[in-house]
Design an enzyme around this catalytic site. Structure first.
Site, PDB file in Angstrom:
ATOM      1  CD  GLN A 197      -2.134  46.373  -1.483  1.00 12.68           C
ATOM      2  OE1 GLN A 197      -1.169  45.760  -1.037  1.00 12.68           O
ATOM      3  NE2 GLN A 197      -2.536  46.263  -2.740  1.00 12.68           N
ATOM      4  CD  GLN A 265      -9.005  19.740   1.101  1.00 14.82           C
ATOM      5  OE1 GLN A 265      -8.483  20.770   1.516  1.00 14.82           O
ATOM      6  NE2 GLN A 265     -10.255  19.717   0.668  1.00 14.82           N
ATOM      7  CG  HIS A 268      -7.497  23.813  -1.989  1.00 15.90           C
ATOM      8  ND1 HIS A 268      -8.343  24.870  -2.219  1.00 15.90           N
ATOM      9  CD2 HIS A 268      -8.193  22.943  -1.221  1.00 15.90           C
ATOM     10  CE1 HIS A 268      -9.499  24.648  -1.624  1.00 15.90           C
ATOM     11  NE2 HIS A 268      -9.437  23.488  -1.010  1.00 15.90           N
ATOM     12  CD  GLU A 333      -7.226  22.657   6.264  1.00 18.32           C
ATOM     13  OE1 GLU A 333      -7.858  23.712   6.068  1.00 18.32           O
ATOM     14  OE2 GLU A 333      -6.417  22.188   5.431  1.00 18.32           O
ATOM     15  CG  HIS A 334      -9.938  19.122   5.780  1.00 18.04           C
ATOM     16  ND1 HIS A 334      -8.995  19.811   5.022  1.00 18.04           N
ATOM     17  CD2 HIS A 334     -10.968  19.983   5.975  1.00 18.04           C
ATOM     18  CE1 HIS A 334      -9.445  21.025   4.769  1.00 18.04           C
ATOM     19  NE2 HIS A 334     -10.631  21.159   5.343  1.00 18.04           N
ATOM     20  CG  HIS A 426      -0.922  45.784  44.526  1.00 19.35           C
ATOM     21  ND1 HIS A 426      -0.024  46.639  43.948  1.00 19.35           N
ATOM     22  CD2 HIS A 426      -1.498  45.091  43.509  1.00 19.35           C
ATOM     23  CE1 HIS A 426      -0.042  46.478  42.639  1.00 19.35           C
ATOM     24  NE2 HIS A 426      -0.938  45.544  42.339  1.00 19.35           N
TER      25      HIS A 426
END
Length: 448
Positions: A197, A265, A268, A333-334, A426
């Site tokens: 939302q 990591q 997470h 990612e890393h 054109h």
């Protein structure tokens, strides 16, 4: 006695290594039908009923008893109050991190440019910041003030006029560090709403929530699905998958350091991925032992264990060159280059969100305070995507300013190409500006 880790072991010499690696990396990010439909229903409700829908959905999902949107707006004074409610040490850390992030991103700013051709025609590019950006911040106890800095500061450096933050406060839980970070980063408006939302409100606007040009920031599967659906109505940063780390090590770093880097990591969530690649088999054994010994000391041991055993891996390669090949295949990612001479290997890295060079550069430093952005491409998308930056909050417009002479010369080329495409409007638009009567006589009368 501690149970040995069940982390997966792979060997690049195995004939089936490529297949095993593909299986390890596979992750399905698509929402199921029920989530997708619920998100579509929520977006429809917000588009049709605006603030009223936001109030109802906040009551339903966040357990808050609110009567109007006025109760879901945090004034600037509340952000400033948060600065007084955190400890001096926390405030100092936030301010230092913000300073470093701002300094790094200042160097990413792009300037407008132009050049003038011999006939006086000017060509160039105009760089313009977005008018308004929306920042989604996860709420509750698992809030991340560092994400506020990493998302809001590049927008402000880019020159975005207004940064609007949405952050849910489930059961009334407010994270003072998040609000303090918003104050330090220069966030302009804050609404205590969340979920699909909130994304819908930012994308389409309501009576209270202003419509933005781009939505950035992490969130759960409902937030990610909503971002997919509103893309096109607004820009988005990316659809982020689980966090990832790939460590390439020559076997000379302290095994405990590497184990904890993997944990950084893995903690997470259960789907996070932590992989170590090394040509030293004995070192891989030492890291496995460190994982087993250190795991019980982790505050999120259950999450780390599920992640390490489910999606983690220790990969044996023949040499460092093959380690780099594997790293480029994974496009993490890393990427940590925990080796003696990381500069020597850097030119060979083609695909990584962020590269952490040397034994002392832990990924955690990049997450919080090194300066570069921690919003990075995941799930192999580093092959074609980049970290969040100032450029994500700027857009470019082409500039064409023809002199009469330039319009005449360009018109000849445009006329030929336009008539070749059977677009006479054109062609004639260009031809009206041609001053070379000989060219007109020789070309237009022939119907070219």
């Amino acid at each position: 006695m501690t149970t040995p880790t069940a982390i997966r072991r792979l060997d690049a010499a195995d004939p089936d290594f490529a297949r095993h690696l593909d299986h390890l990396l596979s992750w399905e990010s698509v929402s199921d039908d029920s989530v997708n439909q619920r998100v579509l229903d929520i977006i429809k409700a917000v588009r049709e009923r605006g603030d009223a829908a936001l109030v109802e959905l906040t009551q339903k999902f966040d357990g808050l008893q609110v009567a109007s949107m006025a109760e879901l707006i945090l004034p600037r004074e509340r952000l400033e109050l948060a600065l007084t409610r955190i400890t001096p040490v926390q405030r100092q850390a936030l301010e230092k991190a913000a300073e470093r992030v701002r300094s790094y991103h200042e160097k990413q700013k792009q300037d407008s440019w132009s050049y003038t051709e011999a006939d006086g025609t000017v060509l160039g590019q105009k760089v313009t910041p977005l008018d308004r950006a929306g920042l989604y911040v996860p709420g509750g106890k698992a809030s991340y003030p560092s994400s506020v800095l990493m998302n809001a500061i590049p927008a402000k450096v880019a020159g975005v006029t207004e940064v609007v933050m949405v952050v849910p406060t489930p059961r009334g839980e407010i994270n003072e560090l998040v609000l303090a970070a918003a104050c330090i980063a220069g966030v302009d408006r804050v609404f205590t709403i969340g979920g699909a939302q909130a994304v819908a409100a930012l994308a389409y606007g309501t009576e209270s929530v202003p419509k933005v040009d781009k939505v950035v920031g992490p969130g759960n599967i409902y937030v990610a699905t909503a971002k997919r659906h509103v893309f096109g109505q607004v820009g988005i940063d990316m659809i982020a998958g689980p966090s990832e780390i790939l460590v390439v090590c020559d076997g000379q770093t302290d095994p405990d350091w590497i184990a904890m880097d993997l944990f950084s990591q893995a903690e997470h969530d259960e789907d996070a991925q932590a992989i170590l690649v090394s040509p030293d088999a004995e070192f891989l054994d030492k890291v496995a032992a460190s994982i087993t010994r250190l795991l019980p000391t982790m505050a999120r041991a259950a999450i780390v264990e599920t992640s390490i055993n489910g999606r983690g891996a220790l990969i044996k390669v023949a040499d460092m060159a093959q380690a780099i090949e594997v790293a480029n295949r994974i496009a993490p990612e890393h990427l940590e280059l925990s080796v003696a001479d990381p500069e020597a290997w850097l030119p060979h890295i083609r695909h990584a969100g962020a590269i952490f060079m040397g034994r002392h550069t832990s990924e955690a430093l990049g997450d919080y305070c090194a300066g570069p952005n921690h919003v990075l491409p995941t799930s192999g998308t580093a092959r074609f995507s980049s970290p969040l930056g100032v450029y994500d909050f700027q857009k470019r417009s082409s500039i064409i300013y023809c002199s009469p002479e330039g319009a005449s010369e360009l018109g000849k080329t445009a006329s030929v190409l336009a008539r070749g495409e059977s677009l006479s409007g054109h062609a004639r638009s260009a031809e009206y500006r041609i001053t070379d009567l000989d060219w007109k006589t020789g070309n237009l009368e022939e119907g070219k």
